[in-house]
Design a protein around this motif. Sequence first.
Motif, PDB file in Angstrom:
ATOM      1  N   SER A 151      18.582  91.349 169.229  1.00  0.00           N
ATOM      2  CA  SER A 151      18.927  91.961 170.516  1.00  0.00           C
ATOM      3  C   SER A 151      20.152  91.352 171.141  1.00  0.00           C
ATOM      4  O   SER A 151      20.709  91.881 172.082  1.00  0.00           O
ATOM      5  CB  SER A 151      17.754  91.837 171.496  1.00  0.00           C
ATOM      6  OG  SER A 151      17.529  90.472 171.814  1.00  0.00           O
ATOM      7  N   GLY A 152      20.611  90.205 170.674  1.00  0.00           N
ATOM      8  CA  GLY A 152      21.806  89.579 171.219  1.00  0.00           C
ATOM      9  C   GLY A 152      21.560  88.796 172.481  1.00  0.00           C
ATOM     10  O   GLY A 152      22.482  88.463 173.202  1.00  0.00           O
ATOM     11  N   SER A 153      20.287  88.504 172.821  1.00  0.00           N
ATOM     12  CA  SER A 153      19.970  87.765 174.042  1.00  0.00           C
ATOM     13  C   SER A 153      19.937  86.283 173.745  1.00  0.00           C
ATOM     14  O   SER A 153      19.039  85.800 173.081  1.00  0.00           O
ATOM     15  CB  SER A 153      18.632  88.228 174.598  1.00  0.00           C
ATOM     16  OG  SER A 153      18.236  87.402 175.664  1.00  0.00           O
ATOM     17  N   SER A 154      20.944  85.558 174.238  1.00  0.00           N
ATOM     18  CA  SER A 154      20.996  84.123 173.990  1.00  0.00           C
ATOM     19  C   SER A 154      19.920  83.381 174.755  1.00  0.00           C
ATOM     20  O   SER A 154      19.417  82.351 174.312  1.00  0.00           O
ATOM     21  CB  SER A 154      22.378  83.577 174.384  1.00  0.00           C
ATOM     22  OG  SER A 154      22.616  83.820 175.743  1.00  0.00           O
TER      23      SER A 154
ATOM     24  N   PHE B 187      36.081  79.046 175.874  1.00  0.00           N
ATOM     25  CA  PHE B 187      37.088  78.147 176.431  1.00  0.00           C
ATOM     26  C   PHE B 187      38.334  78.129 175.563  1.00  0.00           C
ATOM     27  O   PHE B 187      39.466  78.201 176.052  1.00  0.00           O
ATOM     28  CB  PHE B 187      36.520  76.733 176.550  1.00  0.00           C
ATOM     29  CG  PHE B 187      37.536  75.712 176.954  1.00  0.00           C
ATOM     30  CD1 PHE B 187      37.944  75.599 178.267  1.00  0.00           C
ATOM     31  CD2 PHE B 187      38.102  74.867 176.015  1.00  0.00           C
ATOM     32  CE1 PHE B 187      38.887  74.662 178.647  1.00  0.00           C
ATOM     33  CE2 PHE B 187      39.045  73.926 176.372  1.00  0.00           C
ATOM     34  CZ  PHE B 187      39.446  73.818 177.697  1.00  0.00           C
ATOM     35  N   GLN B 188      38.124  78.061 174.235  1.00  0.00           N
ATOM     36  CA  GLN B 188      39.265  78.048 173.322  1.00  0.00           C
ATOM     37  C   GLN B 188      40.049  79.356 173.423  1.00  0.00           C
ATOM     38  O   GLN B 188      41.277  79.353 173.378  1.00  0.00           O
ATOM     39  CB  GLN B 188      38.777  77.830 171.884  1.00  0.00           C
ATOM     40  CG  GLN B 188      38.237  76.438 171.610  1.00  0.00           C
ATOM     41  CD  GLN B 188      39.316  75.367 171.666  1.00  0.00           C
ATOM     42  OE1 GLN B 188      40.494  75.668 171.563  1.00  0.00           O
ATOM     43  NE2 GLN B 188      38.925  74.131 171.851  1.00  0.00           N
ATOM     44  N   GLN B 189      39.326  80.460 173.571  1.00  0.00           N
ATOM     45  CA  GLN B 189      40.000  81.749 173.695  1.00  0.00           C
ATOM     46  C   GLN B 189      40.818  81.812 174.975  1.00  0.00           C
ATOM     47  O   GLN B 189      41.963  82.284 174.977  1.00  0.00           O
ATOM     48  CB  GLN B 189      38.967  82.874 173.669  1.00  0.00           C
ATOM     49  CG  GLN B 189      39.589  84.273 173.712  1.00  0.00           C
ATOM     50  CD  GLN B 189      38.538  85.356 173.671  1.00  0.00           C
ATOM     51  OE1 GLN B 189      37.359  85.081 173.855  1.00  0.00           O
ATOM     52  NE2 GLN B 189      38.948  86.578 173.432  1.00  0.00           N
ATOM     53  N   MET B 190      40.234  81.339 176.098  1.00  0.00           N
ATOM     54  CA  MET B 190      40.958  81.322 177.370  1.00  0.00           C
ATOM     55  C   MET B 190      42.180  80.422 177.276  1.00  0.00           C
ATOM     56  O   MET B 190      43.265  80.771 177.756  1.00  0.00           O
ATOM     57  CB  MET B 190      40.025  80.854 178.496  1.00  0.00           C
ATOM     58  CG  MET B 190      38.914  81.828 178.827  1.00  0.00           C
ATOM     59  SD  MET B 190      37.736  81.149 180.034  1.00  0.00           S
ATOM     60  CE  MET B 190      38.842  80.796 181.396  1.00  0.00           C
ATOM     61  N   TYR B 191      42.016  79.253 176.663  1.00  0.00           N
ATOM     62  CA  TYR B 191      43.131  78.322 176.520  1.00  0.00           C
ATOM     63  C   TYR B 191      44.239  78.945 175.675  1.00  0.00           C
ATOM     64  O   TYR B 191      45.423  78.851 176.012  1.00  0.00           O
ATOM     65  CB  TYR B 191      42.646  77.027 175.874  1.00  0.00           C
ATOM     66  CG  TYR B 191      43.742  76.024 175.630  1.00  0.00           C
ATOM     67  CD1 TYR B 191      44.209  75.211 176.657  1.00  0.00           C
ATOM     68  CD2 TYR B 191      44.312  75.895 174.370  1.00  0.00           C
ATOM     69  CE1 TYR B 191      45.224  74.301 176.432  1.00  0.00           C
ATOM     70  CE2 TYR B 191      45.336  74.993 174.135  1.00  0.00           C
ATOM     71  CZ  TYR B 191      45.778  74.185 175.176  1.00  0.00           C
ATOM     72  OH  TYR B 191      46.784  73.297 174.943  1.00  0.00           O
TER      73      TYR B 191
ATOM     74  N   PRO C 256      22.230  75.488 171.239  1.00  0.00           N
ATOM     75  CA  PRO C 256      23.450  75.273 170.434  1.00  0.00           C
ATOM     76  C   PRO C 256      24.300  76.528 170.343  1.00  0.00           C
ATOM     77  O   PRO C 256      25.515  76.454 170.414  1.00  0.00           O
ATOM     78  CB  PRO C 256      22.891  74.874 169.064  1.00  0.00           C
ATOM     79  CG  PRO C 256      21.510  74.356 169.349  1.00  0.00           C
ATOM     80  CD  PRO C 256      21.011  75.150 170.498  1.00  0.00           C
ATOM     81  N   GLY C 257      23.646  77.692 170.190  1.00  0.00           N
ATOM     82  CA  GLY C 257      24.414  78.924 170.113  1.00  0.00           C
ATOM     83  C   GLY C 257      25.202  79.172 171.383  1.00  0.00           C
ATOM     84  O   GLY C 257      26.367  79.567 171.351  1.00  0.00           O
ATOM     85  N   GLY C 258      24.556  78.926 172.544  1.00  0.00           N
ATOM     86  CA  GLY C 258      25.244  79.102 173.823  1.00  0.00           C
ATOM     87  C   GLY C 258      26.395  78.145 173.990  1.00  0.00           C
ATOM     88  O   GLY C 258      27.460  78.494 174.501  1.00  0.00           O
ATOM     89  N   GLU C 259      26.176  76.884 173.564  1.00  0.00           N
ATOM     90  CA  GLU C 259      27.239  75.883 173.678  1.00  0.00           C
ATOM     91  C   GLU C 259      28.429  76.266 172.808  1.00  0.00           C
ATOM     92  O   GLU C 259      29.574  76.155 173.220  1.00  0.00           O
ATOM     93  CB  GLU C 259      26.701  74.501 173.268  1.00  0.00           C
ATOM     94  CG  GLU C 259      25.682  73.927 174.233  1.00  0.00           C
ATOM     95  CD  GLU C 259      26.259  73.767 175.621  1.00  0.00           C
ATOM     96  OE1 GLU C 259      27.398  73.280 175.741  1.00  0.00           O
ATOM     97  OE2 GLU C 259      25.588  74.145 176.586  1.00  0.00           O
ATOM     98  N   VAL C 260      28.149  76.711 171.604  1.00  0.00           N
ATOM     99  CA  VAL C 260      29.239  77.144 170.717  1.00  0.00           C
ATOM    100  C   VAL C 260      29.968  78.329 171.330  1.00  0.00           C
ATOM    101  O   VAL C 260      31.196  78.410 171.308  1.00  0.00           O
ATOM    102  CB  VAL C 260      28.687  77.496 169.329  1.00  0.00           C
ATOM    103  CG1 VAL C 260      29.770  78.160 168.475  1.00  0.00           C
ATOM    104  CG2 VAL C 260      28.168  76.248 168.626  1.00  0.00           C
ATOM    105  N   GLY C 261      29.193  79.256 171.918  1.00  0.00           N
ATOM    106  CA  GLY C 261      29.821  80.406 172.563  1.00  0.00           C
ATOM    107  C   GLY C 261      30.734  80.002 173.698  1.00  0.00           C
ATOM    108  O   GLY C 261      31.836  80.524 173.849  1.00  0.00           O
TER     109      GLY C 261
END
Length: 276
Positions: free
Chosen positions: A74-77, A115-119, A105-110
């Motif tokens: 379902s994609g619900s973290s 953050f990397q994408q924004m940077y 862990p999945g949420g942290e990686v997300g």
Amino acid sequence: MPETKLPDAGGSPLARHSKAAGRTVYTVVPKAEVKAGAHRAEDDKVPLAHRVSAIVVAAGVAAGTAAIANAATSGSSSELAAGAEFGAVPDQQPKAVQTIHDVNPGGEVGRLLQFQQMYAQQAFEQATKLAADTHAQREAAAKAEAERQAEMRKPAKQREIEGWIKEAIKVLQANGTNIDNNSIDEIYTIIIKESNGNPNAVNNWDSNALRGTPSKGLMQCIDPTFRAYKLPGYDNILAPVDNIIAGVRYTYARYGGFHNHPGLVSMNLGGGYRGY
């Protein structure tokens, strides 16, 4: 007396013990029950509470696994994090205090990826803006250099006259005339045709001269016209800037601008210059 085991009626061995009083006592020793397919035998004496706990844990693991699977599809973290707690369902997760064991862990990686994408996006935008600014600066510098080179190729007399024109335009702008440096070429053409760029030129042969008001200066203004259109402090009809100011203001007053100047209109139509 040595211990002797005898079978009882139910198949269970009997332990016979001798007592000091000379009596023999038989005790039934229960057999271990082994169920088909089991890996080990369970003692019937295991407390009921322990068995119930084991069942609850097993059920909890199954529920947690189901929650993780459901969240994965379902994609619900949040549900994935909740199911990761063995046997817990999302609504039962503690929400007031988060410990290191509660981290998803999945949420942290997300979050790290976000953050990397924004940077990366910010870095790209900054680099793009810097490149655009640098390009604009290079273009401006190139344009300025081209103008300087073109200016240097002009004859000294033309550069001098255009310098007077530019100074007059600044004065005119400061006094409310809607004009800018785009009019330099038009004014320069009028000056060359009227006086050949000589600020001391005086026409003694035309109709104005015959009336006693010869045309004077760069733009060949007669005295009455010059006095009517000069600006305070610019009172010398033979002074280049003063003469240009009066000639431009006269052109605006009579023709509405250079687009209707009779000499320029005639030249634009392929004819010769006409006095104004």
